[in-house]
Design a protein around this motif. Structure first.
Motif, PDB file in Angstrom:
ATOM      1  N   VAL A 414       0.908  -1.141   0.032  1.00  0.00           N
ATOM      2  CA  VAL A 414      -0.116   0.121  -0.110  1.00  0.00           C
ATOM      3  C   VAL A 414       0.937   1.598   0.170  1.00  0.00           C
ATOM      4  N   ALA A 415       1.696   1.156   1.065  1.00  0.00           N
ATOM      5  CA  ALA A 415       2.953   2.430   1.166  1.00  0.00           C
ATOM      6  C   ALA A 415       3.457   2.608   0.134  1.00  0.00           C
ATOM      7  N   ALA A 416       3.928   1.708  -0.377  1.00  0.00           N
ATOM      8  CA  ALA A 416       4.946   1.281  -1.834  1.00  0.00           C
ATOM      9  C   ALA A 416       4.179   2.279  -3.244  1.00  0.00           C
ATOM     10  N   THR A 417       3.160   1.291  -3.133  1.00  0.00           N
ATOM     11  CA  THR A 417       2.312   1.836  -4.680  1.00  0.00           C
ATOM     12  C   THR A 417       2.047   2.786  -4.317  1.00  0.00           C
ATOM     13  N   ALA A 418       1.672   3.970  -3.526  1.00  0.00           N
ATOM     14  CA  ALA A 418       1.291   4.789  -3.443  1.00  0.00           C
ATOM     15  C   ALA A 418       2.245   6.127  -3.261  1.00  0.00           C
ATOM     16  N   ASN A 419       3.131   5.617  -2.650  1.00  0.00           N
ATOM     17  CA  ASN A 419       4.928   6.304  -2.854  1.00  0.00           C
ATOM     18  C   ASN A 419       5.043   6.238  -4.482  1.00  0.00           C
ATOM     19  N   CYS A 424       5.346   9.286  -9.702  1.00  0.00           N
ATOM     20  CA  CYS A 424       5.656   9.642 -11.261  1.00  0.00           C
ATOM     21  C   CYS A 424       4.050  10.747 -11.472  1.00  0.00           C
ATOM     22  N   ALA A 425       3.052  11.142 -10.456  1.00  0.00           N
ATOM     23  CA  ALA A 425       2.474  12.688 -10.800  1.00  0.00           C
ATOM     24  C   ALA A 425       3.331  13.530 -10.743  1.00  0.00           C
ATOM     25  N   ARG A 426       4.275  13.955  -9.644  1.00  0.00           N
ATOM     26  CA  ARG A 426       5.297  14.405  -9.982  1.00  0.00           C
ATOM     27  C   ARG A 426       6.410  14.613 -11.260  1.00  0.00           C
ATOM     28  N   GLY A 427       5.899  13.838 -12.196  1.00  0.00           N
ATOM     29  CA  GLY A 427       6.800  13.839 -12.837  1.00  0.00           C
ATOM     30  C   GLY A 427       8.269  13.041 -12.753  1.00  0.00           C
ATOM     31  N   CYS A 433       5.637   8.808 -17.248  1.00  0.00           N
ATOM     32  CA  CYS A 433       5.297   9.915 -15.878  1.00  0.00           C
ATOM     33  C   CYS A 433       5.767  11.367 -16.198  1.00  0.00           C
ATOM     34  N   VAL A 434       7.306  11.920 -16.641  1.00  0.00           N
ATOM     35  CA  VAL A 434       7.558  12.704 -17.367  1.00  0.00           C
ATOM     36  C   VAL A 434       6.849  13.652 -18.313  1.00  0.00           C
ATOM     37  N   ALA A 435       6.610  12.556 -19.143  1.00  0.00           N
ATOM     38  CA  ALA A 435       5.767  13.123 -20.324  1.00  0.00           C
ATOM     39  C   ALA A 435       4.371  13.379 -19.984  1.00  0.00           C
ATOM     40  N   VAL A 436       3.430  12.632 -19.286  1.00  0.00           N
ATOM     41  CA  VAL A 436       2.311  12.491 -19.043  1.00  0.00           C
ATOM     42  C   VAL A 436       2.254  14.209 -17.539  1.00  0.00           C
ATOM     43  N   PHE A 437       2.743  14.240 -16.559  1.00  0.00           N
ATOM     44  CA  PHE A 437       2.399  14.435 -15.557  1.00  0.00           C
ATOM     45  C   PHE A 437       3.425  15.781 -15.170  1.00  0.00           C
ATOM     46  N   THR A 438       4.530  15.821 -16.640  1.00  0.00           N
ATOM     47  CA  THR A 438       5.501  17.551 -16.231  1.00  0.00           C
ATOM     48  C   THR A 438       4.192  18.880 -16.711  1.00  0.00           C
ATOM     49  N   GLY A 439       4.410  19.750 -15.796  1.00  0.00           N
ATOM     50  CA  GLY A 439       3.319  20.588 -16.507  1.00  0.00           C
ATOM     51  C   GLY A 439       2.216  20.804 -15.876  1.00  0.00           C
ATOM     52  N   ALA A 440       1.772  19.611 -15.532  1.00  0.00           N
ATOM     53  CA  ALA A 440       0.461  19.292 -15.387  1.00  0.00           C
ATOM     54  C   ALA A 440      -0.742  19.551 -13.910  1.00  0.00           C
ATOM     55  N   GLY A 441       0.030  20.194 -13.355  1.00  0.00           N
ATOM     56  CA  GLY A 441      -0.586  21.364 -12.019  1.00  0.00           C
ATOM     57  C   GLY A 441      -1.116  19.847 -11.181  1.00  0.00           C
ATOM     58  N   TYR A 442      -0.132  19.353 -10.918  1.00  0.00           N
ATOM     59  CA  TYR A 442      -0.628  18.011  -9.720  1.00  0.00           C
ATOM     60  C   TYR A 442      -0.010  18.813  -8.405  1.00  0.00           C
ATOM     61  N   VAL A 443      -0.885  18.944  -7.182  1.00  0.00           N
ATOM     62  CA  VAL A 443      -0.447  19.021  -6.225  1.00  0.00           C
ATOM     63  C   VAL A 443      -0.466  18.260  -4.827  1.00  0.00           C
ATOM     64  N   SER A 444       0.317  17.154  -4.549  1.00  0.00           N
ATOM     65  CA  SER A 444       0.649  15.638  -4.366  1.00  0.00           C
ATOM     66  C   SER A 444       0.163  16.522  -2.116  1.00  0.00           C
ATOM     67  N   PRO A 447       3.718  15.970   1.858  1.00  0.00           N
ATOM     68  CA  PRO A 447       4.833  17.244   1.852  1.00  0.00           C
ATOM     69  C   PRO A 447       6.297  16.665   0.897  1.00  0.00           C
ATOM     70  N   ALA A 448       6.085  15.412   0.784  1.00  0.00           N
ATOM     71  CA  ALA A 448       7.834  15.114  -0.153  1.00  0.00           C
ATOM     72  C   ALA A 448       7.235  13.828  -0.731  1.00  0.00           C
ATOM     73  N   PRO A 449       8.428  13.603  -1.968  1.00  0.00           N
ATOM     74  CA  PRO A 449       8.674  11.979  -2.138  1.00  0.00           C
ATOM     75  C   PRO A 449       8.178  11.575  -1.301  1.00  0.00           C
ATOM     76  N   PHE A 450       7.470  10.137  -1.740  1.00  0.00           N
ATOM     77  CA  PHE A 450       8.348   8.759  -1.178  1.00  0.00           C
ATOM     78  C   PHE A 450       8.322   8.978   0.513  1.00  0.00           C
ATOM     79  N   SER A 451       7.255   9.413   1.124  1.00  0.00           N
ATOM     80  CA  SER A 451       7.609   9.572   2.991  1.00  0.00           C
ATOM     81  C   SER A 451       6.519   8.685   3.454  1.00  0.00           C
ATOM     82  N   LEU A 452       5.483   8.126   2.815  1.00  0.00           N
ATOM     83  CA  LEU A 452       4.981   7.317   2.861  1.00  0.00           C
ATOM     84  C   LEU A 452       5.426   5.971   3.895  1.00  0.00           C
ATOM     85  N   THR A 453       5.463   5.588   4.965  1.00  0.00           N
ATOM     86  CA  THR A 453       6.013   4.648   5.937  1.00  0.00           C
ATOM     87  C   THR A 453       4.968   3.578   5.597  1.00  0.00           C
ATOM     88  N   PRO A 454       5.600   1.991   5.706  1.00  0.00           N
ATOM     89  CA  PRO A 454       4.242   1.525   6.147  1.00  0.00           C
ATOM     90  C   PRO A 454       3.507   1.061   7.003  1.00  0.00           C
TER      91      PRO A 454
END
Length: 860
Positions: A414-419, A424-427, A433-444, A447-454
């Motif tokens: 759960v944590a790994a796939t969400a991270n 990916c959504a951060r580009g 992921c870079v092609a689809v989400f760059t500039g897409a305005g996604y706001v996670s 606070p930072a990527p890969f921050s969810l722990t099990p």
């Protein structure tokens, strides 16, 4: 009143069992009186299918509540599931199922003229009884909405002007021990002007299930136990010869554990559950009738049920006026181990689950004018209903979902796939992921990527643990008339009509969910989680590439991560916090012809129309019938959330004969019936929540035979049989297997055959004593106990056998009796269901095992 009828009335109408009372003279069947048409009539003159049971029969058959009544009544089925509030009565195969209180009952329960809001509200110790009548088929004219399948009419013992008192003590022994005491006193306050009756009782019993509590926090090691007390007081006032008042108040308190359910079949998820300490059977090892369950969370059941009512009867020269006013209040505090294991996956903490407040008033006038027996009246009901739901996650919820998603390989999925989805959504990461989400305005939301722990993705205490709250106000009023016109000295025409108007307002307040992993998926794809929309499909492809899984698997990961309790969409839809309203009106009625061919033979044919009101689903659900809900137009405000469901109507036909034989010592009644239901309200559990599906149609047809025979003054014999074929109409395939399986098939919890019978014998012992021997039994054919009709949920045909033997004084001043229920210890299921979030695993709520005991009664 039937309380003035002789004790020789042993039973009250062709039903399935009876017990013989001491008989000093030959008993006959021509004095059985019922009030099935809200007027006193000989049961053989009533042109409907009705059975009645007097106090002595109910006492000797061990009837304490409506579930016990099934041993007597052919065609009646009563089940309880997740709590005793979720008690459902079915007649001729028709009833409701599930713990959604927005769905009202198909079988009405009326106690002393006052309807109970739901079957579960009418479930409990019935106290000291005068009689019970069971009316089969729609009863929409006199008893109104929500009696589309039938009615159980309960009359308690009233105050008497002759002083009397009784006491009863009961002790259960054997595998399940328990005790009970009750007593009542009645007598005059002012001679011939005022009288009272006071009843009080307590019961306590071991649980029918042994509980492995695992790591807790539950400490109770038994479930399905019994612990309650009740008190009821009544006052009768007769200020004049033509006026009578009756006042009553009662209070019941229950503090029990209910209801765990053992594993019926263990599926492929069982090893995963057990890896987390679930302690459930492994595949191929389930034995539900060992009555061992695993439950680490409390199944507390605390019920308070109280009410007060007043009835007046005023006789004028040409008519009688009757009024009944009542107020009732019901509250259930309930806990639930929702994964039915010792693992701490998800649960409902003990909290206020349901409250009902119901105020009713009925006023009617009735009289006779030449050949016309007439009645007109009105009815009003005001109901306030609240439901609280607090499905919360335990410490094992996230690792369990992770193991499901990874095929049992990883507790951090759960944590790994969400991270991974967040990155990916951060580009970041995969080129797609870079092609689809760059500039897409996604706001996670993180606070930072890969921050969810099990453990932080679906944390313990998460889900909707904050609690959803549903509030519903309902008002109903009706006017009705019911009349019998004597066309000739032998031919009667009965006609009735009722107009009902229902109005309901519902407010649902969904709590925001605490599920950070689901927040990621909702932030990427929107709260509606429409993975295949034009905007979202490229995003899904990119995230699948990042996670290294097929596109369909990526959608499945997002769906399972965001089950209903984890989703914030419910708190965002326009329904939340707003009032939804509905109003329904309906005409119901009856028309029948009855002819007395001789003193001993009466035949009748009838048509009746019944009505069951529409309502609101009081649950989180993302499926409506065969359709998965698309939340996008709902969030946009262009479509309503499908919280409401339509009224149900029924058209029914019946024909029968009522006959008496051998100098009125034998009663033999027969009937055939056919009923068509439109918009039948089916409550379905999809493994996560209940939702109501309005089935296009249901058809019920069958026949019934009932007999009662008094061979002499010592014996009473009785038997009853019902054949009922209740099935869904055929419909075009929907593509949803659980729905399509219903098409043209027999309904759940609807046996084709019901058989019941009894024999009782009273034998004198000297001048002052007697011995009682009583035997009764019931057999029903196979039935599927699941609303989705999965074959694994089928219950084969089974029989139950009860017996009672005793000695006592002929004047009834004392009696000592030994009794047993389910003497053969027959194993049977009440309801089987899908274990939540455990594909291929099924649990079942079981019927009661063998119980034995001894009872001492004292009377004065």
């Amino acid at each position: 009143m039937t309380r003035y009828i002789s004790r020789s009335i042993l039973m009250a109408a062709a039903s399935a069992m009876v017990l013989g009372a001491p008989a000093l003279a030959q008993q006959t069947v021509d004095v059985i009186t019922v009030t099935a048409q809200k007027r006193e009539q000989n049961i053989q003159d009533v042109p409907i299918a009705v059975s009645a049971y007097n106090a002595e029969l109910l006492q000797n058959a061990g009837i304490r509540d409506i579930k016990d009544l099934t041993i007597l009544v052919p065609g009646l089925n009563v089940t309880s599931t997740s709590s005793e509030f979720v008690t459902t009565a079915r007649i001729r195969g028709i009833g409701t199922v599930g713990d959604n209180p927005g769905l009202e009952s198909s079988v009405g329960i009326v106690i002393d003229g006052v309807p109970r809001a739901r079957n579960g509200v009418g479930f409990g110790d019935l106290g000291q009884l005068e009689r019970i009548e069971v009316l089969r088929g729609p009863q929409g004219t006199l008893f109104g909405r929500n009696t589309s399948a039938g009615l159980i009419n309960i009359v308690t013992a009233g105050p008497e002007y002759e002083f009397g008192m009784n006491a009863e003590g009961e002790f259960m022994f054997g595998d399940y021990t328990g005790w009970g005491v009750n007593g009542s006193v009645t007598g005059p306050i002012v001679e011939d002007v005022a009288a009272f009756r006071l009843y009080a009782g307590m019961r306590n019993r071991d649980g029918f299930l042994n509980v492995n509590t695992g790591p807790g926090p539950r400490t109770a090691t038994e479930d399905n136990d019994r612990d309650f007390w009740t008190i009821r007081g009544q006052l009768r006032v007769d200020p004049s010869a033509n006026m009578s008042w009756r006042f009553a108040a009662d209070y019941t308190s229950r503090d029990e554990n209910c209801c765990a359910a053992p594993t019926l079949v263990a599926g492929p998820t069982a090893p995963i559950v057990n890896a987390l300490g679930g302690a459930i059977p492994m595949p191929g090892q389930a034995n539900p009738f060992a009555r061992n369950v695993s439950s680490n969370r409390d199944t507390t059941q605390e019920i308070t049920d109280w009410g007060m009512q007043a009835q007046f009867d005023w006789d004028f020269d040409t008519f009688t006026m009757t009024g009944i006013a009542a107020h009732r209040d019901y509250e259930l505090v309930s806990g639930m181990d929702a994964d039915f294991s010792a693992a701490d996956i998800f649960h409902r903490d003990p909290a206020k689950a349901f409250t009902f407040t119901n105020t009713t008033f009925e006023l009617r006038f009735q009289g006779n004018a030449d050949r016309l027996d007439w009645m007109v009246g009105g009815f009003y009901s005001s109901e306030e209903l609240t439901r609280f739901d607090n499905l919360g996650y335990g410490v094992h919820y996230e690792p369990y979902v992770s193991l499901l998603l990874s095929g049992g390989a990883n507790t951090t999925t759960v944590a790994a796939t969400a991270n991974g989805a967040d990155a990916c959504a951060r580009g970041l990461g995969h080129p797609t992921c870079v092609a689809v989400f760059t500039g897409a305005g996604y706001v996670s939301p993180l606070p930072a990527p890969f921050s969810l722990t099990p453990g932080a993705g679906l944390p313990a205490g998460g889900g909707s643990a904050g609690g959803d709250h549903y509030s519903q106000d309902a008002t109903s009023w009706a006017i009705f008339t019911h009349n019998t016109f004597a066309v000739t000295d032998t031919l009667d025409f009965t006609f009735g009509l009722r107009y009902t108007r229902d109005e309901k307002d519902m407010v649902a307040n969904f709590s925001p969910s605490n599920a950070p992993a689901c927040d990621v998926w909702e932030a990427i794809f929107g709260s509606a989680l429409n993975f295949t929309s034009a905007a979202n499909l490229p995003r899904l492809v990119a995230i699948a590439s990042q996670l290294g899984v097929p596109v369909a698997s990526a959608a499945q990961i997002g769906t399972v991560t965001c089950l209903n309790a984890a989703r914030d969409v419910f708190s965002e839809i326009p329904l939340s916090g707003r009032t939804l309203s509905m109003s329904n009106s309906n005409w119901s009625g009856i028309a029948s012809l009855s002819n007395r061919f001789s003193d001993n033979v009466m035949g009748y044919v009838s048509y009746s129309r019944g009505y069951k009101s529409g309502g609101f689903n009081l649950d989180r659900f993302n499926q409506s019938g065969a359709t998965v809900i698309n939340f996008e137009p709902i969030l946009a405000g262009t479509q309503p959330y499908p919280a409401d469901f339509a009224p149900e109507t029924v058209n029914a036909w019946e024909a029968g004969f009522k006959t008496q034989w051998f100098d009125n010592t034998m009663l033999l009644n027969m009937s055939v019936f056919h009923a068509d239901y439109d918009n039948f309200q089916l409550n379905t559990f999809n493994g996560l929540s209940f939702f109501v599906t309005s089935m296009p149609g249901v058809r019920v047809r069958g026949y019934e035979v009932e007999a009662l025979f008094f061979p002499d003054d010592r014996w009473t014999l009785q038997a009853g049989m019902t054949y009922s074929d209740a099935r869904y109409d055929g419909f075009a395939p929907t593509g949803v297997p659980d729905v399509d399986r219903l098409s043209g098939n027999t309904m759940s919890l609807s046996p084709r055959y019901y058989f019941s019978g009894s024999a009782s014998y009273v034998h004198p012992l000297g001048d002052n004593m007697e011995a009682l021997f009583h035997l009764d039994g019931r057999w029903v054919s196979r039935q599927n106990t699941g609303s989705d009709l999965l074959p694994v949920k089928e219950q084969p045909g089974y029989g139950l056998l009860n017996a009672r033997v005793g000695i006592g004084a002929q004047d009834q001043s004392w009696a000592l009796e030994l009794w047993g229920q389910n003497l053969t210890d027959t194993n049977y299921m009440q309801v089987a269901f899908n274990a939540p979030l455990q594909g291929g695993t099924y649990n079942a709520f079981l019927g009661a095992p063998r119980t034995v005991g001894v009872t001492l009664r004292l009377r004065r």
